[in-house]
Design a protein around this motif. Structure first.
Motif, PDB file in Angstrom:
ATOM      1  N   VAL A 189       0.537   2.553  -5.190  1.00  0.00           N
ATOM      2  CA  VAL A 189       0.053   3.703  -5.967  1.00  0.00           C
ATOM      3  C   VAL A 189       0.788   4.992  -5.641  1.00  0.00           C
ATOM      4  CG1 VAL A 189      -1.786   4.481  -4.396  1.00  0.00           C
ATOM      5  CG2 VAL A 189      -2.034   4.789  -6.861  1.00  0.00           C
ATOM      6  N   LEU A 190       1.449   5.029  -4.494  1.00  0.00           N
ATOM      7  CA  LEU A 190       2.235   6.215  -4.102  1.00  0.00           C
ATOM      8  C   LEU A 190       3.526   5.717  -3.467  1.00  0.00           C
ATOM      9  CD1 LEU A 190      -0.462   8.393  -2.269  1.00  0.00           C
ATOM     10  CD2 LEU A 190       0.777   9.116  -4.304  1.00  0.00           C
ATOM     11  N   THR A 191       4.598   6.475  -3.634  1.00  0.00           N
ATOM     12  CA  THR A 191       5.832   6.129  -2.916  1.00  0.00           C
ATOM     13  C   THR A 191       6.235   7.300  -2.026  1.00  0.00           C
ATOM     14  OG1 THR A 191       7.239   6.863  -4.722  1.00  0.00           O
ATOM     15  CG2 THR A 191       6.634   4.521  -4.705  1.00  0.00           C
TER      16      THR A 191
ATOM     17  N   GLY B 293       3.617   0.790   4.633  1.00  0.00           N
ATOM     18  CA  GLY B 293       4.074   0.329   3.319  1.00  0.00           C
ATOM     19  C   GLY B 293       5.213   1.104   2.698  1.00  0.00           C
ATOM     20  N   GLY B 294       5.821   2.022   3.435  1.00  0.00           N
ATOM     21  CA  GLY B 294       6.962   2.757   2.894  1.00  0.00           C
ATOM     22  C   GLY B 294       8.235   1.925   2.907  1.00  0.00           C
TER      23      GLY B 294
ATOM     24  N   ASN C 295       6.448  -3.398  -2.176  1.00  0.00           N
ATOM     25  CA  ASN C 295       4.987  -3.442  -2.062  1.00  0.00           C
ATOM     26  C   ASN C 295       4.423  -4.613  -2.873  1.00  0.00           C
ATOM     27  OD1 ASN C 295       4.793   0.192  -2.148  1.00  0.00           O
ATOM     28  ND2 ASN C 295       4.837  -1.163  -0.381  1.00  0.00           N
ATOM     29  N   ALA C 296       4.966  -4.812  -4.092  1.00  0.00           N
ATOM     30  CA  ALA C 296       4.444  -5.862  -4.968  1.00  0.00           C
ATOM     31  C   ALA C 296       4.700  -7.249  -4.383  1.00  0.00           C
ATOM     32  CB  ALA C 296       5.062  -5.744  -6.356  1.00  0.00           C
ATOM     33  N   SER C 297       5.834  -7.399  -3.702  1.00  0.00           N
ATOM     34  CA  SER C 297       6.164  -8.726  -3.153  1.00  0.00           C
ATOM     35  C   SER C 297       5.796  -8.820  -1.672  1.00  0.00           C
ATOM     36  CB  SER C 297       7.653  -9.009  -3.358  1.00  0.00           C
ATOM     37  OG  SER C 297       8.419  -8.003  -2.712  1.00  0.00           O
ATOM     38  N   ARG C 298       5.143  -7.784  -1.147  1.00  0.00           N
ATOM     39  CA  ARG C 298       4.759  -7.721   0.282  1.00  0.00           C
ATOM     40  C   ARG C 298       5.956  -8.011   1.174  1.00  0.00           C
ATOM     41  NH1 ARG C 298      -0.469  -6.865   0.271  1.00  0.00           N
ATOM     42  NH2 ARG C 298      -1.765  -7.675  -1.406  1.00  0.00           N
ATOM     43  N   ASP C 299       7.065  -7.424   0.782  1.00  0.00           N
ATOM     44  CA  ASP C 299       8.310  -7.646   1.511  1.00  0.00           C
ATOM     45  C   ASP C 299       8.770  -6.315   2.093  1.00  0.00           C
ATOM     46  OD1 ASP C 299      10.523  -8.906   2.466  1.00  0.00           O
ATOM     47  OD2 ASP C 299      11.360  -9.448   0.507  1.00  0.00           O
ATOM     48  N   SER C 300       9.752  -6.353   2.972  1.00  0.00           N
ATOM     49  CA  SER C 300      10.278  -5.128   3.570  1.00  0.00           C
ATOM     50  C   SER C 300      11.751  -5.356   3.900  1.00  0.00           C
ATOM     51  CB  SER C 300       9.452  -4.843   4.830  1.00  0.00           C
ATOM     52  OG  SER C 300      10.072  -3.882   5.605  1.00  0.00           O
ATOM     53  N   TRP C 301      12.606  -4.602   3.266  1.00  0.00           N
ATOM     54  CA  TRP C 301      14.042  -4.829   3.416  1.00  0.00           C
ATOM     55  C   TRP C 301      14.600  -3.954   4.530  1.00  0.00           C
ATOM     56  CZ3 TRP C 301      14.601  -3.414  -2.429  1.00  0.00           C
ATOM     57  CH2 TRP C 301      13.956  -4.390  -3.194  1.00  0.00           C
ATOM     58  N   THR C 302      15.780  -4.309   5.009  1.00  0.00           N
ATOM     59  CA  THR C 302      16.443  -3.492   6.035  1.00  0.00           C
ATOM     60  C   THR C 302      16.966  -2.205   5.394  1.00  0.00           C
ATOM     61  OG1 THR C 302      18.594  -4.450   5.582  1.00  0.00           O
ATOM     62  CG2 THR C 302      17.247  -5.541   7.292  1.00  0.00           C
TER      63      THR C 302
END
Ligand code: NDP
Length: 449
Positions: free
Chosen positions: A195-197, A204-205, A388-395
């Motif tokens: 909902v926020l970026t 979640g950033g 956020n949608a894929s619950r992933d976190s990239w480098t």
């Protein structure tokens, strides 16, 4: 300089009449309409069904009271805004600005620009903008938190990851986004990260979001310079502002072999001929929340601080206005050109006046307009939504690699469109037409809504 085509003139007159006194909004609409004459001549269908009239009218405008209590127990009142401009391509997306100058016309101009910018990124995001006339300067963390909580207590009902997704802008950084997200979570009882970026990395950033607008603007200018066989290597650069966009612009200029020698805030500018010491500037601005004059005092000899005059009088080859709208006028442009300018990249939104842009174009200066040059921030916000949608976190490296690719694509699509419409090198025309066509095509598919 193109003028508004006579077929589009009644639309502009209507915008003036219905949005009286909103000069920044008029300026933003005028610039886009000036670019659209050639599109309408080639493709008259884009003028059907009042499509351009609809594009100039926000889908929804929300204005609300924001009461809060200061540290002395006194009740204060500010005004909050959210202009949901266009959702043809995706949920409304655009930052929140907290600055005493904020009014509905400024938010409307920013939302209008945002619609085309977001389309240029190629990501599925519509355009919006919001904020308040709240002045965060000198306020304690507690006051900022109470203000943000009150602001969100009204705004939350208009937001959602599929509805409207705000981010930061002037006066709204990581601290404010945290307070806003905390209150949204509490009110909705949902951990709706999308909902926020611009969120913190611990909740979640996205990596590289903080740096993205400044880095992206430098990538864009680099692409423009390549078209003339040159680069940042060894070039002197002046960057106005000393906030989020300015600081990461300076960082990337240094990485690209250039030397940023001047920056500013609303109390003046500094010139550091050795190149700005970024660690010191970050310490002053991010940790101490100080002024550029504090940088001059701490850095010592050789740094010139001026409270008067224009930062654009400092000779440079690359100018990157990264503070606020209409901060670089025709006189500044003349001075810059006389001093050997080769390229301008707009980090801020609409920082150059129409007169300045005309002068840059007449002098054949490479000119990267805000819609294209500063689109890296919102593009990385869209990457944050994707994670956020894929619950992933990239480098960091992966995210920056994607940012660089997006900036190159934006550059190339603006350049190709400018060529196609017989105006090679005119990135203003290229950005306006490319963004317009993407939004307009989606609107035509969706019917009259
Ligand atoms: P910040 O609040 O982090 O920094 C703003 C900087 O500009 C500060 O140094 C501030 O000085 C200066 N400034 C602001 N208003 C004025 C003014 N009226 N006169 C002189 N100086 C001023 O904001 P950002 O860096 O985030 O934003 C800067 C610009 O970039 C804005 O136009 C914004 O819309 C645009 N932008 C930002 C994006 C982002 O991701 N943050 C994305 C795309 C565009 P002082 O502290 O003294 O007020």
């Amino acid at each position: 300089m193109p003028r508004i085509d006579e077929k589009l003139l009644p639309i502009f007159e209507d915008v003036l009449r219905r949005n009286a006194g909103e000069s920044e909004f008029h300026q933003a609409v005028e610039e886009v309409l000036e670019s659209l004459g050639c599109v309408i001549s080639k493709h008259p269908e884009y003028a059907d069904n009042a499509l351009i009239e609809r594009i100039c009218e926000p889908e929804r405008q929300i204005i609300f009271r924001v009461p809060w209590v200061d540290d002395k127990g006194q009740v204060r009142i500010n005004r909050g805004f959210r202009v949901q401009f266009n959702s043809a391509l995706g949920p409304y997306k655009g930052g929140l600005r907290f600055h005493p100058s904020v009014n509905v016309g400024i938010i409307k101009f920013l939302g209008f620009e945002q619609t085309f910018k977001n389309a240029l990124t190629g990501m599925p995001i519509g355009g919006g903008k919001g904020g308040s006339d709240f002045n965060p300067r000198g306020r304690s963390d507690g006051e900022i938190m109470r203000f943000c909580q009150s602001f969100m207590t009204e705004l939350y009902r208009h937001l959602g990851e599929y509805t409207d997704v705000p981010a930061g802008d002037i006066g709204v950084g990581g601290r404010e986004i945290g307070f806003l997200f905390g209150q949204y979570k509490r009110l909705t009882n949902r951990y709706e990260a999308g909902v926020l970026t611009g969120k913190g990395l611990n909740y979640g950033g996205s990596r590289a979001r903080t740096e993205a607008t400044g880095y992206g603007a430098v990538y864009f200018v680099d692409q423009m310079m390549r078209t003339r066989g040159t680069s940042f290597e060894g070039k002197r650069a002046v960057v106005s502002g000393s906030g989020n966009v300015a600081i990461y612009t300076i960082e990337k200029i240094h990485e690209f072999g250039g030397k940023a020698i001047a920056c500013s805030d609303s109390s003046g500018y500094i010139v550091d001929e050795n190149g700005i010491d970024l660690e010191l500037l970050k310490e002053v601005k991010f940790n101490r929340r100080g002024r550029v004059r504090d940088y001059a005092a701490l850095r010592g000899n050789g740094v010139h601080h001026s409270e008067k005059g224009s930062i654009w009088a400092v000779p440079c080859e690359v100018a990157m206005p990264s503070a606020t709208q209409n901060e670089l006028d025709g006189t500044d442009a003349q001075t810059l050109i006389k001093n050997g300018l080769i390229a301008v990249g707009e980090g801020a939104n609409m920082p150059s006046t129409p007169d300045a842009i005309r002068q840059f174009q007449e002098a054949n200066i490479l000119f990267g307009p805000a819609k294209a040059a500063n689109a890296g921030g919102v593009a990385t916000s869209a990457l944050e939504m994707q994670q956020n949608a894929s619950r992933d976190s990239w480098t960091f490296e992966e995210t920056e690699r994607r940012l660089a690719t997006i900036m190159r694509r934006i550059h190339d699509s603006c350049a190709e469109t400018a060529d196609k419409y017989g105006a090679p090198g005119n990135y203003v025309l290229g950005a306006n037409i490319t963004g317009f066509v993407r939004v307009a095509d989606a609107m035509r598919s969706l019917g009259v809504v």
